[in-house]
Design a protein around this motif. Structure first.
Motif, PDB file in Angstrom:
ATOM      1  N   ARG A 442      30.752  46.628  35.728  1.00  0.00           N
ATOM      2  CA  ARG A 442      31.710  47.676  35.384  1.00  0.00           C
ATOM      3  C   ARG A 442      31.687  48.807  36.424  1.00  0.00           C
ATOM      4  NH1 ARG A 442      30.758  50.529  29.749  1.00  0.00           N
ATOM      5  NH2 ARG A 442      31.584  48.557  28.979  1.00  0.00           N
ATOM      6  N   ASP A 445      33.206  47.663  39.798  1.00  0.00           N
ATOM      7  CA  ASP A 445      34.664  47.614  39.700  1.00  0.00           C
ATOM      8  C   ASP A 445      35.246  49.015  39.822  1.00  0.00           C
ATOM      9  OD1 ASP A 445      37.257  46.753  39.295  1.00  0.00           O
ATOM     10  OD2 ASP A 445      37.047  46.562  37.121  1.00  0.00           O
ATOM     11  N   ARG A 450      35.216  45.115  44.146  1.00  0.00           N
ATOM     12  CA  ARG A 450      35.692  44.142  43.171  1.00  0.00           C
ATOM     13  C   ARG A 450      35.004  42.781  43.317  1.00  0.00           C
ATOM     14  NH1 ARG A 450      40.391  42.551  42.327  1.00  0.00           N
ATOM     15  NH2 ARG A 450      40.727  43.150  40.158  1.00  0.00           N
ATOM     16  N   ALA A 453      31.631  43.044  41.918  1.00  0.00           N
ATOM     17  CA  ALA A 453      31.749  43.257  40.476  1.00  0.00           C
ATOM     18  C   ALA A 453      31.940  41.915  39.758  1.00  0.00           C
ATOM     19  CB  ALA A 453      32.913  44.189  40.167  1.00  0.00           C
ATOM     20  N   LYS A 454      32.773  41.063  40.310  1.00  0.00           N
ATOM     21  CA  LYS A 454      32.990  39.745  39.706  1.00  0.00           C
ATOM     22  C   LYS A 454      31.710  38.921  39.708  1.00  0.00           C
ATOM     23  CE  LYS A 454      37.939  39.363  40.741  1.00  0.00           C
ATOM     24  NZ  LYS A 454      38.980  38.633  41.519  1.00  0.00           N
ATOM     25  N   MET A 477      39.972  42.107  35.101  1.00  0.00           N
ATOM     26  CA  MET A 477      40.054  41.981  36.556  1.00  0.00           C
ATOM     27  C   MET A 477      40.918  40.788  36.951  1.00  0.00           C
ATOM     28  SD  MET A 477      36.232  42.878  37.988  1.00  0.00           S
ATOM     29  CE  MET A 477      36.861  43.020  39.659  1.00  0.00           C
TER      30      MET A 477
END
Length: 592
Positions: A442, A445, A450, A453-454, A477
């Protein structure tokens, strides 16, 4: 040269090739089949040894004997006209070629078809925490406390053996010189047949403490042993026979022995003591039951855990740990209140419980953690939350729960670098905690990282595929990326209120406006009190700004916990250029 020619004439060279190819293929098949049937490790080793030993006798047989139309005869007894060596050689050549083709086919299937597609657990963890896949050497002063095994005849003491393990972990974590892996990661190996080497690799620790508990009547036999992970050697072991009423004394003794075995140099005036602030085994039992129930999640389980904790504080009104957990669970239940008044009563009671915990034990971090969390999420008392978390960190600087909650406050206040640093430290402390990885995802992101984050969300879901927040946030996302089908697959694994929110946004993106509105109406009917922020997210995604701000205003009046994410929630990006958004940020007291 004559010797080589004789080897060829007697087919010894061909026999050697056939033997080696056949032996290799046999070992490869055995290494695949034996683990599937839980075969012992010595079986494969024995097969390899027998094949190596058998090579020499096989070559001797090939030299001495020859195949003829009348059967196998000694080479010296075979007449030239009776020999079928040329035909035999041709057949052996064909057989060797066939076996080579079979071996290559097996190798290709094993490497490129059956090989796992996903990165191993440790590789993902290394990348997310260090930025590379370079191996990390375990510190000598690191340890993981594994869940003690319930060896009681009735197998009815699991909650007690888990509690003993957790208490040992908590006591060891008080020692600044010792890096102790958090409970979530240590307990992820519960009930699994995993080697010490595998545990060391996953947790990056130099030592493992394991043991067992056997209860007979009111007598306990506790066995504990300390293992060095580099070579699986036992550094220390001890068995304790005690009456059940002596359990806290036993815990202190075991912790002291482990510290001595690790040769940790403590301050002269440092004492371990018990972290459970009760001397009642009955109250402690209710506390353990509550924690065991709560870990399975769900509203009914939370309610049952609260009931057990209430029984604990009735038995021992001075039990600080139980009051701290009551405050935490009570705040969670506030989101399911049926009216705003009931929600406010639940929050007020939760704060009273954590205040009671702090008054009873000012040097226990639990009360400060959960009071800071309530102040942050439901009172928006940024300064009070920071003060509580600072105190909790001073008491327990490596606790992953403290670090994770404090990181959320730092992000809300715009101190993102500090927040990410705290989360990365939490990952090191508790590398197999789904909640820590979810929090890291979180925050990454929100910081615009990103891709990483994934990876963090994927790591949380690798640990627990049903992790509620990770499924919802990763779904958001993917939906933003236009990957609707994958987003829906994650939404469908989230709890009902988040599943409905995600599906309402996904149906709108797919052009199914009627389905989206139907799901939105369900949210407004069933979850209006505790999940107004999620309703605002749906309206924002749909581009209906007036309705989105109306629900944000309603959430503000209810002190909805979701509003703490207002400054950095990507789902609300369509609202950020509206003057009403800046006004709400100011009203909540966020830094500019």
């Amino acid at each position: 040269m004559n010797f080589i020619a004789e080897l060829k004439r007697r087919n010894v060279i061909r026999a050697a090739g056939l033997y080696l190819v056949g032996a290799w293929l046999l070992v490869q098949v055995a290494s695949t089949v034996l683990p599937a049937f839980d075969g012992p490790a010595w079986a494969l080793r024995s097969l390899i040894i027998l094949l190596v030993i058998g090579f020499v006798p096989a070559m001797i047989v090939a030299w001495v004997f020859e195949l003829t139309p009348d059967g196998i005869k000694r080479d010296d007894d075979v007449k030239p006209e009776d020999s079928i060596a040329p035909k035999t050689a041709q057949r052996m050549n064909h057989l060797i070629i066939a076996m080579l083709i079979l071996a290559l086919a097996y190798f290709g299937v094993d490497k490129f078809v059956l090989a796992p597609r996903s990165a191993p657990v440790v590789a993902i963890a290394d990348k997310a925490t260090t930025g590379s896949k370079a191996p990390v050497v375990a510190e000598d002063n690191s340890i993981a406390v594994l869940p003690f095994v319930d060896m009681s005849q009735g197998k009815d003491q699991e909650y007690f053996s888990d509690g003993l393990s957790e208490e040992l972990l908590n006591q060891l974590a008080q020692i600044p010189q010792l890096r102790v892996i958090a409970r979530t990661s240590s307990f992820s190996f519960k009930g699994k047949e995993v080697s010490v080497a595998e545990i060391a690799k996953a947790l990056n620790v130099a030592h493992v403490l394991e043991g067992s508990v056997r209860k007979s009547g009111d007598t306990l036999r506790i066995t504990a042993q300390l293992i060095r992970t580099s070579d699986s050697s036992h550094l220390w072991s001890q068995t304790y026979d005690r009456k059940l009423t002596d359990i806290f004394k036993v815990q202190d003794e075991i912790s002291t022995e482990v510290v001595n075995a690790l040769k940790i140099k403590l301050l002269p005036d440092q004492a371990l003591g018990t972290t459970q602030r009760t001397h009642s085994s009955e109250a402690y039992e209710q506390y353990l039951i509550a924690k065991n129930i709560f870990r399975t999640g769900g509203r009914s389980n939370v309610e049952a855990a609260v009931a057990a904790l209430r029984r604990a504080v009735v038995i021992d009104p001075g039990y600080a740990n139980a009051y701290a957990q009551l405050g935490n669970l009570g705040a969670n239940m506030a989101d399911f209140a049926e009216t705003p008044a009931q929600r406010e009563i639940a929050i007020t009671q939760a704060l009273a419980d954590v205040d009671r915990a702090i008054a009873l034990s000012p040097d226990l971090s639990d009360g400060y953690v959960w009071r800071g969390n309530i102040r942050y999420r439901m009172r928006w008392d940024w300064q009070g939350a920071q003060t509580d978390f600072a105190r909790a960190l001073a008491l327990d600087p490596n606790d992953a729960v403290v670090l994770t909650n404090y990181a959320a406050v730092l992000f809300t206040l715009g101190r993102r670098d500090e927040g990410l640093a705290a989360l990365r430290k939490a990952v090191v402390s508790d590398p197999l905690s789904e909640n820590v990885w979810n929090a890291l995802g979180r925050s990454l992101d929100a910081a615009g990282e990103r891709a990483e984050a994934k990876q963090a969300y994927a790591r949380a879901l690798e640990i627990n595929p049903q992790q509620n927040w990770a499924n919802f946030l990763l779904g958001n996302m993917l939906l933003a990326d236009g990957d609707i089908d994958r987003a829906i697959s994650h939404y469908q694994r989230a709890p009902e209120q988040f599943q409905t929110t995600g599906m309402a946004m996904a149906e709108f993106t797919r052009g199914n406006d009627a389905a989206s509105r139907q799901l939105l109406a369900k949210m407004e009917t069933d979850f209006a009190i505790g999940f107004g922020y999620q309703i605002a997210q749906i309206y924002a995604w749909r581009g209906e700004k007036d309705q989105a701000f109306a629900w944000l205003d309603r959430s503000y009046a209810l002190h909805d916990a979701g509003l703490v994410r207002l400054p950095f929630d990507p789902v609300l990006n369509p609202l950020r250029k509206d003057l009403r958004f800046a006004a709400l940020v100011t009203k909540m007291g966020f830094p500019k």
